[in-house]
Every structure is written in C-alpha cells, then in structure tokens.
Design a protein around this motif. Structure first.
Motif, PDB file in Angstrom:
ATOM      1  N   ARG A   1      22.985   1.996  -4.927  1.00 56.12           N
ATOM      2  CA  ARG A   1      21.631   1.546  -4.615  1.00 56.12           C
ATOM      3  C   ARG A   1      21.620   0.615  -3.407  1.00 56.12           C
ATOM      4  N   TRP A   2      22.669  -0.172  -3.225  1.00 55.19           N
ATOM      5  CA  TRP A   2      22.728  -1.104  -2.112  1.00 55.19           C
ATOM      6  C   TRP A   2      22.735  -0.387  -0.771  1.00 55.19           C
ATOM      7  N   VAL A   3      23.194   0.854  -0.733  1.00 57.82           N
ATOM      8  CA  VAL A   3      23.234   1.618   0.514  1.00 57.82           C
ATOM      9  C   VAL A   3      21.815   1.810   1.051  1.00 57.82           C
ATOM     10  N   VAL A   4      20.904   2.169   0.177  1.00 53.04           N
ATOM     11  CA  VAL A   4      19.511   2.380   0.574  1.00 53.04           C
ATOM     12  C   VAL A   4      18.881   1.065   1.017  1.00 53.04           C
ATOM     13  N   GLU A   5      19.076   0.008   0.232  1.00 55.19           N
ATOM     14  CA  GLU A   5      18.491  -1.289   0.559  1.00 55.19           C
ATOM     15  C   GLU A   5      19.027  -1.810   1.894  1.00 55.19           C
ATOM     16  N   ARG A   6      20.311  -1.650   2.140  1.00 52.87           N
ATOM     17  CA  ARG A   6      20.905  -2.101   3.393  1.00 52.87           C
ATOM     18  C   ARG A   6      20.357  -1.301   4.571  1.00 52.87           C
ATOM     19  N   THR A   7      20.186   0.002   4.398  1.00 54.92           N
ATOM     20  CA  THR A   7      19.644   0.840   5.464  1.00 54.92           C
ATOM     21  C   THR A   7      18.220   0.428   5.793  1.00 54.92           C
ATOM     22  N   PHE A   8      17.406   0.170   4.778  1.00 52.01           N
ATOM     23  CA  PHE A   8      16.037  -0.294   5.024  1.00 52.01           C
ATOM     24  C   PHE A   8      16.056  -1.627   5.780  1.00 52.01           C
ATOM     25  N   ALA A   9      16.997  -2.507   5.451  1.00 50.73           N
ATOM     26  CA  ALA A   9      17.092  -3.788   6.146  1.00 50.73           C
ATOM     27  C   ALA A   9      17.452  -3.583   7.614  1.00 50.73           C
ATOM     28  N   TRP A  10      18.403  -2.688   7.906  1.00 53.43           N
ATOM     29  CA  TRP A  10      18.770  -2.415   9.297  1.00 53.43           C
ATOM     30  C   TRP A  10      17.593  -1.855  10.076  1.00 53.43           C
ATOM     31  N   LEU A  11      16.872  -0.908   9.474  1.00 48.85           N
ATOM     32  CA  LEU A  11      15.727  -0.321  10.170  1.00 48.85           C
ATOM     33  C   LEU A  11      14.601  -1.328  10.320  1.00 48.85           C
ATOM     34  N   GLY A  12      14.468  -2.243   9.361  1.00 48.40           N
ATOM     35  CA  GLY A  12      13.421  -3.255   9.427  1.00 48.40           C
ATOM     36  C   GLY A  12      13.628  -4.272  10.530  1.00 48.40           C
ATOM     37  N   ARG A  13      14.829  -4.309  11.110  1.00 41.92           N
ATOM     38  CA  ARG A  13      15.095  -5.219  12.225  1.00 41.92           C
ATOM     39  C   ARG A  13      14.382  -4.773  13.494  1.00 41.92           C
ATOM     40  N   CYS A  14      13.953  -3.537  13.557  1.00 45.63           N
ATOM     41  CA  CYS A  14      13.185  -3.047  14.706  1.00 45.63           C
ATOM     42  C   CYS A  14      11.734  -3.484  14.514  1.00 45.63           C
ATOM     43  N   ARG A  15      11.217  -4.206  15.470  1.00 45.49           N
ATOM     44  CA  ARG A  15       9.882  -4.786  15.317  1.00 45.49           C
ATOM     45  C   ARG A  15       8.815  -3.735  15.057  1.00 45.49           C
ATOM     46  N   ARG A  16       8.955  -2.581  15.669  1.00 44.07           N
ATOM     47  CA  ARG A  16       7.939  -1.544  15.512  1.00 44.07           C
ATOM     48  C   ARG A  16       7.890  -1.028  14.073  1.00 44.07           C
ATOM     49  N   LEU A  17       9.012  -1.085  13.355  1.00 44.59           N
ATOM     50  CA  LEU A  17       9.066  -0.601  11.980  1.00 44.59           C
ATOM     51  C   LEU A  17       8.800  -1.687  10.951  1.00 44.59           C
ATOM     52  N   ALA A  18       8.637  -2.939  11.405  1.00 49.89           N
ATOM     53  CA  ALA A  18       8.425  -4.041  10.473  1.00 49.89           C
ATOM     54  C   ALA A  18       7.089  -3.916   9.739  1.00 49.89           C
ATOM     55  N   LYS A  19       6.121  -3.317  10.374  1.00 48.33           N
ATOM     56  CA  LYS A  19       4.804  -3.088   9.763  1.00 48.33           C
ATOM     57  C   LYS A  19       4.476  -1.605   9.876  1.00 48.33           C
ATOM     58  N   ASP A  20       3.576  -1.137   9.066  1.00 52.39           N
ATOM     59  CA  ASP A  20       3.197   0.276   9.089  1.00 52.39           C
ATOM     60  C   ASP A  20       2.003   0.468  10.024  1.00 52.39           C
ATOM     61  N   TRP A  21       2.291   0.504  11.325  1.00 54.69           N
ATOM     62  CA  TRP A  21       1.249   0.584  12.331  1.00 54.69           C
ATOM     63  C   TRP A  21       0.986   2.002  12.826  1.00 54.69           C
ATOM     64  N   GLU A  22       1.875   2.909  12.574  1.00 48.40           N
ATOM     65  CA  GLU A  22       1.781   4.236  13.174  1.00 48.40           C
ATOM     66  C   GLU A  22       0.601   5.033  12.614  1.00 48.40           C
ATOM     67  N   ALA A  23      -0.034   5.795  13.484  1.00 45.72           N
ATOM     68  CA  ALA A  23      -1.216   6.571  13.107  1.00 45.72           C
ATOM     69  C   ALA A  23      -0.856   7.927  12.516  1.00 45.72           C
ATOM     70  N   SER A  24       0.339   8.421  12.817  1.00 43.07           N
ATOM     71  CA  SER A  24       0.712   9.747  12.322  1.00 43.07           C
ATOM     72  C   SER A  24       2.128   9.726  11.758  1.00 43.07           C
ATOM     73  N   ILE A  25       2.407  10.698  10.904  1.00 41.25           N
ATOM     74  CA  ILE A  25       3.746  10.843  10.332  1.00 41.25           C
ATOM     75  C   ILE A  25       4.759  11.181  11.424  1.00 41.25           C
ATOM     76  N   GLU A  26       4.347  12.010  12.385  1.00 39.47           N
ATOM     77  CA  GLU A  26       5.251  12.403  13.460  1.00 39.47           C
ATOM     78  C   GLU A  26       5.691  11.198  14.283  1.00 39.47           C
ATOM     79  N   SER A  27       4.752  10.304  14.573  1.00 35.15           N
ATOM     80  CA  SER A  27       5.077   9.097  15.330  1.00 35.15           C
ATOM     81  C   SER A  27       6.003   8.187  14.529  1.00 35.15           C
ATOM     82  N   SER A  28       5.722   8.026  13.271  1.00 36.62           N
ATOM     83  CA  SER A  28       6.558   7.198  12.404  1.00 36.62           C
ATOM     84  C   SER A  28       7.971   7.772  12.303  1.00 36.62           C
ATOM     85  N   THR A  29       8.071   9.079  12.146  1.00 34.60           N
ATOM     86  CA  THR A  29       9.379   9.741  12.074  1.00 34.60           C
ATOM     87  C   THR A  29      10.158   9.558  13.371  1.00 34.60           C
TER      88      THR A  29
END
Length: 92
Positions: A42-70
């Motif tokens: 389970r820690w693998v998933v939590e750690r990955t989310f933490a690494w991705l959360g370090r990117c400011r753009r991914l810190a909040k759910d601002w994207e208008a489309s799934i394609e942009s978010s992906t």
C-alpha cells in the motif's frame, strides 16, 4: 495492479477489460486487527501520489478535461523518472 479494499467489486475489473491482461490483488486489512497495521504494497501507491503531488499543477484538480489531466500526470512521471536516472548516472 494493487488496489485498496474499496475497489474489491467488479467495477475495477470491468474498467480494466480491454486495456491489457492485468492481475488484480486487493490489499485488505484484517478484520481482527486493532489499531495501526502496516499493509503490504500500500505504501507504494501513497508514495507515488506524494511524488506526483510535488508538481504544482497536480496539487489541485484544476484541469478541465481528462485528457489534459492525463497529459500532466505523464509529464510529472517523466520528470520523476528523469531525476532518478540523472541521479543514478551521477553515482555510477
């Protein structure tokens, strides 16, 4: 694919149909457990989310489309992998 007990139903399996040959392993907490219990993988998933959360753009759910978010998740993953490779190349 490792998944939390909340994904134990058929919805996850149905979502993966047609996207490759996946094996799903549901990581559940024991019913007899009291207090904190470290769950395997389970820690693998939590750690990955933490690494991705370090990117400011991914810190909040601002994207208008799934394609942009992906696309931004892919960019963040490339950034993490590039930094790992650069560190590995400097050490070796």
């Amino acid at each position: 694919v490792f998944a939390d007990g909340g994904y134990a139903g058929e919805k996850l399996r149905a979502a993966l149909v047609g996207n490759g040959n996946w094996t799903i392993e549901i990581i559940k907490r024991s019913d007899a457990a009291e207090g904190f219990e470290l769950l395997p993988r389970r820690w693998v998933v939590e750690r990955t989310f933490a690494w991705l959360g370090r990117c400011r753009r991914l810190a909040k759910d601002w994207e208008a489309s799934i394609e942009s978010s992906t696309a931004w998740i892919n960019i963040a993953s490339i950034r993490v992998m590039t930094r790992r490779l650069a560190t590995y190349c400097l050490v070796s």
